[in-house]
Design a protein around this motif. Structure first.
Motif: not given
Length: 230
Positions: A142-150, A165-166, A176-179, A184-189
């Motif tokens: 799960g941590q790896q996938q959050r790094v990949a999302l970053a 992605p999950t 957690q990753v989908l959340g 972040l997608a909503r924040e950035q459009g």
């Protein structure tokens, strides 16, 4: 429309994967592409992202053809306007988390110090700042996938392609990753194309498009009518 596909056809030898798929995405929309294994979901997202060229049909980003671009031009697009998140993250094992996240920026010409600063900021936004100097093999899936999302978001892409992605994560880590992805997608459009076979994951999207045997299933078009489907 920020992204469109018109009549996409793609085969692997004699086996058809896509058989005339047409769709459009509005800017800021989150689209879930669902369907059973082997229905063409990954092939579709790879054609949309410029990873694969369709055998026939067109892919347009802001009205400009993607499928006719050179490999170098399509790679450049994926380092800037497009972000890609794969099922298994595909982090570089020899690099730390911060180096993995900084890599797309450095490939695009950003200086090392500026790229690291941006990487650390994104790791913090995703709640894994403490992993900055650890390598992928030293942290959980799960941590790896959050790094990949970053890494996928550090260039602030206009479109994010997320292919299962999950799929390699347990339920909690996947949520957690989908959340984080949706927030972040909503924040950035950011426009998101999310491939999944799980209904609960598709529930995060604004609209669902179902593929069956390489074509859009008109009976499964639905979460909302925010954007134009096939």
């Amino acid at each position: 429309m920020i992204l469109q596909a018109r009549g996409l056809v793609r085969s692997y030898g004699a086996t058809p994967a896509l058989r005339g798929v047409t769709l459009g995405l509005a800017e800021g929309e989150i689209l879930a592409v669902t369907g059973p294994s082997g229905c063409g979901k990954s092939t579709l997202i790879h054609c949309l992202a410029g990873i694969l060229r369709p055998d026939a049909g067109e892919v347009l980003y802001l009205g400009q053809r993607v499928d006719t671009l050179s490999e170098a031009a399509r790679s450049k697009l994926r380092r800037g306007a497009f972000g890609v998140l794969f099922q298994f993250g595909q982090l570089v094992a020899e690099l730390t988390a911060a180096e993995n996240v900084a890599l797309p920026l450095m490939l695009a010409g950003t200086g090392r110090r500026e790229a690291r600063t941006a990487a650390l900021s994104w790791l913090e936004r995703l709640g894994v700042a403490e992993l900055a100097d650890q390598r992928p093999g030293e942290v959980s899936g799960g941590q790896q996938q959050r790094v990949a999302l970053a890494r996928a978001l550090v260039t602030e892409p206009r479109v994010l392609f997320a292919d299962e992605p999950t799929g390699a994560l347990d339920t909690l880590a996947g949520e957690q990753v989908l959340g984080h992805l949706v927030r972040l997608a909503r924040e950035q459009g950011t426009t998101v194309v999310l491939v999944t076979h799980e209904p609960r994951i598709a529930g995060y999207a604004d609209r669902e498009l179902t593929l069956r045997d390489g074509v859009i299933d008109a009976t499964g078009m639905g979460l909302t009518d925010k954007a134009v489907g096939a």
